[in-house]
Design a protein around this motif. Structure first.
Motif, PDB file in Angstrom:
ATOM      1  N   ALA A   1      11.331   0.506  16.790  1.00  0.00           N
ATOM      2  CA  ALA A   1      10.024   0.460  16.121  1.00  0.00           C
ATOM      3  C   ALA A   1       9.115  -0.613  16.707  1.00  0.00           C
ATOM      4  CB  ALA A   1      10.202   0.233  14.624  1.00  0.00           C
TER       5      ALA A   1
ATOM      6  N   THR B   1      18.297   8.946  11.790  1.00  0.00           N
ATOM      7  CA  THR B   1      19.086   7.896  12.434  1.00  0.00           C
ATOM      8  C   THR B   1      20.561   8.097  12.124  1.00  0.00           C
ATOM      9  OG1 THR B   1      18.877   6.423  10.540  1.00  0.00           O
ATOM     10  CG2 THR B   1      17.226   6.202  12.276  1.00  0.00           C
TER      11      THR B   1
ATOM     12  N   CYS C   1      19.630  12.661  16.424  1.00  0.00           N
ATOM     13  CA  CYS C   1      19.465  11.323  15.852  1.00  0.00           C
ATOM     14  C   CYS C   1      19.327  10.239  16.912  1.00  0.00           C
ATOM     15  CB  CYS C   1      20.677  10.995  14.970  1.00  0.00           C
ATOM     16  SG  CYS C   1      20.825  12.035  13.514  1.00  0.00           S
TER      17      CYS C   1
ATOM     18  N   SER D   1      16.997   1.780  15.153  1.00  0.00           N
ATOM     19  CA  SER D   1      15.630   2.173  14.806  1.00  0.00           C
ATOM     20  C   SER D   1      14.702   0.988  14.556  1.00  0.00           C
ATOM     21  CB  SER D   1      15.622   3.111  13.600  1.00  0.00           C
ATOM     22  OG  SER D   1      16.181   2.486  12.465  1.00  0.00           O
TER      23      SER D   1
ATOM     24  N   ARG E   1      19.549   5.641  17.118  1.00  0.00           N
ATOM     25  CA  ARG E   1      20.041   4.454  16.417  1.00  0.00           C
ATOM     26  C   ARG E   1      19.221   3.251  16.869  1.00  0.00           C
ATOM     27  NH1 ARG E   1      25.998   2.898  18.243  1.00  0.00           N
ATOM     28  NH2 ARG E   1      25.516   1.716  20.102  1.00  0.00           N
TER      29      ARG E   1
ATOM     30  N   ASP F   1      18.398   1.440  21.443  1.00  0.00           N
ATOM     31  CA  ASP F   1      17.424   0.494  21.981  1.00  0.00           C
ATOM     32  C   ASP F   1      17.581   0.243  23.479  1.00  0.00           C
ATOM     33  OD1 ASP F   1      19.808  -0.927  21.582  1.00  0.00           O
ATOM     34  OD2 ASP F   1      18.795  -2.731  20.868  1.00  0.00           O
TER      35      ASP F   1
ATOM     36  N   PHE G   1       9.652   6.961  15.156  1.00  0.00           N
ATOM     37  CA  PHE G   1      10.473   5.751  15.231  1.00  0.00           C
ATOM     38  C   PHE G   1       9.953   4.729  16.238  1.00  0.00           C
ATOM     39  CE2 PHE G   1      13.405   8.923  13.511  1.00  0.00           C
ATOM     40  CZ  PHE G   1      13.915   8.232  12.423  1.00  0.00           C
TER      41      PHE G   1
END
Length: 161
Positions: A103, A114, A95, A99, A97, A76, A26
Protein backbone atom coordinates in the motif's frame (compact mmCIF):
# COMPACT_ATOMS: atom_id res chain seq x y z
CA UNK A 1 -2.73 13.05 -17.26
CA UNK A 2 -5.79 11.49 -15.68
CA UNK A 3 -7.28 8.48 -17.46
CA UNK A 4 -10.38 7.72 -15.44
CA UNK A 5 -12.11 4.48 -16.30
CA UNK A 6 -15.47 6.25 -16.07
CA UNK A 7 -14.48 8.81 -18.71
CA UNK A 8 -12.97 6.12 -20.94
CA UNK A 9 -16.20 4.12 -20.67
CA UNK A 10 -18.25 7.21 -21.55
CA UNK A 11 -16.16 7.80 -24.66
CA UNK A 12 -15.29 4.25 -25.79
CA UNK A 13 -17.70 1.74 -24.20
CA UNK A 14 -18.41 -0.01 -27.51
CA UNK A 15 -14.72 -0.88 -27.86
CA UNK A 16 -13.91 -1.95 -24.31
CA UNK A 17 -14.02 -5.06 -22.19
CA UNK A 18 -15.11 -4.16 -18.67
CA UNK A 19 -14.12 -6.52 -15.86
CA UNK A 20 -16.72 -7.60 -13.32
CA UNK A 21 -16.22 -5.65 -10.08
CA UNK A 22 -14.35 -8.19 -7.99
CA UNK A 23 -10.93 -6.65 -7.47
CA UNK A 24 -9.65 -4.70 -4.49
CA UNK A 25 -6.96 -2.01 -4.66
CA UNK A 26 -3.74 -2.71 -2.77
CA UNK A 27 -0.94 -0.67 -4.35
CA UNK A 28 0.01 2.89 -3.51
CA UNK A 29 -0.97 3.94 -7.02
CA UNK A 30 -4.73 3.66 -7.52
CA UNK A 31 -4.80 4.75 -11.16
CA UNK A 32 -2.56 2.87 -13.58
CA UNK A 33 -2.51 1.75 -17.19
CA UNK A 34 -0.30 0.23 -19.84
CA UNK A 35 0.20 -2.49 -22.42
CA UNK A 36 -0.60 -5.94 -21.06
CA UNK A 37 1.66 -8.92 -20.49
CA UNK A 38 0.08 -12.06 -19.03
CA UNK A 39 1.00 -15.09 -16.97
CA UNK A 40 -1.26 -18.04 -16.24
CA UNK A 41 -0.29 -19.92 -13.10
CA UNK A 42 -1.86 -21.85 -10.25
CA UNK A 43 -0.47 -21.46 -6.72
CA UNK A 44 3.05 -21.00 -8.17
CA UNK A 45 4.47 -17.49 -8.55
CA UNK A 46 7.73 -18.41 -10.30
CA UNK A 47 6.58 -16.95 -13.62
CA UNK A 48 5.27 -13.84 -11.86
CA UNK A 49 8.77 -13.17 -10.48
CA UNK A 50 10.35 -14.03 -13.83
CA UNK A 51 8.11 -11.61 -15.74
CA UNK A 52 8.54 -8.77 -13.26
CA UNK A 53 12.33 -9.27 -13.34
CA UNK A 54 12.31 -8.12 -16.96
CA UNK A 55 12.10 -4.49 -18.11
CA UNK A 56 8.47 -3.46 -17.67
CA UNK A 57 8.55 -0.46 -20.01
CA UNK A 58 5.31 0.82 -18.49
CA UNK A 59 3.44 -2.46 -18.91
CA UNK A 60 0.87 -4.06 -16.62
CA UNK A 61 1.25 -7.72 -15.69
CA UNK A 62 -2.05 -9.58 -15.60
CA UNK A 63 -1.78 -12.74 -13.50
CA UNK A 64 -4.42 -15.42 -13.96
CA UNK A 65 -4.00 -17.34 -10.71
CA UNK A 66 -7.18 -19.33 -11.24
CA UNK A 67 -8.88 -17.33 -8.49
CA UNK A 68 -7.12 -19.41 -5.84
CA UNK A 69 -7.62 -18.28 -2.26
CA UNK A 70 -5.07 -20.73 -0.83
CA UNK A 71 -1.83 -18.73 -1.18
CA UNK A 72 -0.39 -15.42 -2.38
CA UNK A 73 1.10 -14.85 -5.82
CA UNK A 74 2.61 -11.41 -5.12
CA UNK A 75 4.34 -9.99 -2.07
CA UNK A 76 6.34 -6.89 -1.21
CA UNK A 77 9.66 -8.22 -2.56
CA UNK A 78 8.23 -8.98 -5.99
CA UNK A 79 6.28 -5.70 -6.01
CA UNK A 80 9.56 -3.86 -5.31
CA UNK A 81 11.16 -5.78 -8.18
CA UNK A 82 8.33 -4.65 -10.46
CA UNK A 83 8.81 -1.00 -9.47
CA UNK A 84 12.57 -1.18 -9.99
CA UNK A 85 12.04 -2.66 -13.46
CA UNK A 86 9.51 -0.06 -14.63
CA UNK A 87 6.18 -1.91 -14.45
CA UNK A 88 3.09 0.29 -13.94
CA UNK A 89 0.93 -2.31 -12.26
CA UNK A 90 -0.05 -5.87 -11.51
CA UNK A 91 -3.54 -7.39 -11.58
CA UNK A 92 -3.84 -10.71 -9.75
CA UNK A 93 -6.80 -13.02 -10.18
CA UNK A 94 -5.87 -14.53 -6.84
CA UNK A 95 -4.27 -13.26 -3.64
CA UNK A 96 -1.35 -11.10 -2.57
CA UNK A 97 0.45 -10.75 0.76
CA UNK A 98 2.39 -8.00 2.53
CA UNK A 99 -0.55 -5.72 1.74
CA UNK A 100 0.38 -3.00 4.26
CA UNK A 101 3.82 -2.65 2.65
CA UNK A 102 2.46 -2.78 -0.90
CA UNK A 103 0.00 0.00 0.00
CA UNK A 104 3.00 2.34 0.46
CA UNK A 105 4.64 1.45 -2.88
CA UNK A 106 4.37 3.46 -6.10
CA UNK A 107 2.73 0.74 -8.16
CA UNK A 108 -0.83 -0.22 -9.02
CA UNK A 109 -1.92 -3.57 -7.58
CA UNK A 110 -5.38 -5.09 -7.85
CA UNK A 111 -6.18 -8.55 -6.49
CA UNK A 112 -9.09 -10.54 -5.13
CA UNK A 113 -7.84 -10.63 -1.54
CA UNK A 114 -4.88 -11.25 0.74
CA UNK A 115 -3.40 -14.47 2.07
CA UNK A 116 -0.34 -14.85 4.33
CA UNK A 117 0.98 -18.09 2.77
CA UNK A 118 3.55 -17.87 -0.03
CA UNK A 119 3.13 -19.96 -3.16
CA UNK A 120 5.14 -22.95 -4.28
CA UNK A 121 7.94 -22.39 -6.76
CA UNK A 122 7.98 -25.09 -9.41
CA UNK A 123 8.16 -22.87 -12.50
CA UNK A 124 4.85 -24.14 -13.85
CA UNK A 125 2.63 -21.90 -15.96
CA UNK A 126 2.33 -20.03 -19.26
CA UNK A 127 3.43 -16.58 -20.41
CA UNK A 128 1.67 -14.13 -22.71
CA UNK A 129 -1.35 -16.36 -23.35
CA UNK A 130 -4.99 -15.26 -23.42
CA UNK A 131 -6.58 -15.41 -19.97
CA UNK A 132 -10.25 -15.27 -19.07
CA UNK A 133 -11.70 -14.15 -15.73
CA UNK A 134 -14.02 -11.44 -14.38
CA UNK A 135 -16.23 -11.92 -17.43
CA UNK A 136 -13.59 -10.85 -19.98
CA UNK A 137 -10.75 -12.31 -22.03
CA UNK A 138 -7.43 -10.50 -21.80
CA UNK A 139 -4.63 -10.84 -24.35
CA UNK A 140 -1.01 -9.78 -24.25
CA UNK A 141 -0.54 -6.53 -26.15
CA UNK A 142 -3.96 -5.10 -25.31
CA UNK A 143 -4.15 -2.05 -23.00
CA UNK A 144 -5.39 -2.10 -19.43
CA UNK A 145 -6.76 0.90 -17.56
CA UNK A 146 -7.51 0.66 -13.84
CA UNK A 147 -8.56 2.95 -11.02
CA UNK A 148 -10.83 2.95 -7.98
CA UNK A 149 -13.88 2.52 -10.20
CA UNK A 150 -12.78 -0.57 -12.08
CA UNK A 151 -10.66 -2.28 -14.65
CA UNK A 152 -11.11 -2.04 -18.40
CA UNK A 153 -9.27 -3.47 -21.39
CA UNK A 154 -8.94 -1.97 -24.87
CA UNK A 155 -7.48 -3.38 -28.07
CA UNK A 156 -5.18 -0.37 -28.38
CA UNK A 157 -4.10 2.65 -26.37
CA UNK A 158 -6.89 5.17 -25.73
CA UNK A 159 -4.44 7.92 -24.86
CA UNK A 160 -1.34 9.53 -26.28
CA UNK A 161 1.92 8.91 -24.45
Amino acid sequence: MSLKTTDLCDDHSDNLSIASPMFRDFGGRREFHGPISTVKVFEDNSLVREALSEPGEGRVLVVDGGGSMRCALLGDNIAELAINNGWNGVVVYGCIRDSADIATMDIGVKALNTHPLKSVKKGVGERDVSVTFAGITIRAGQYLYADEDGLIVAQEALHQA
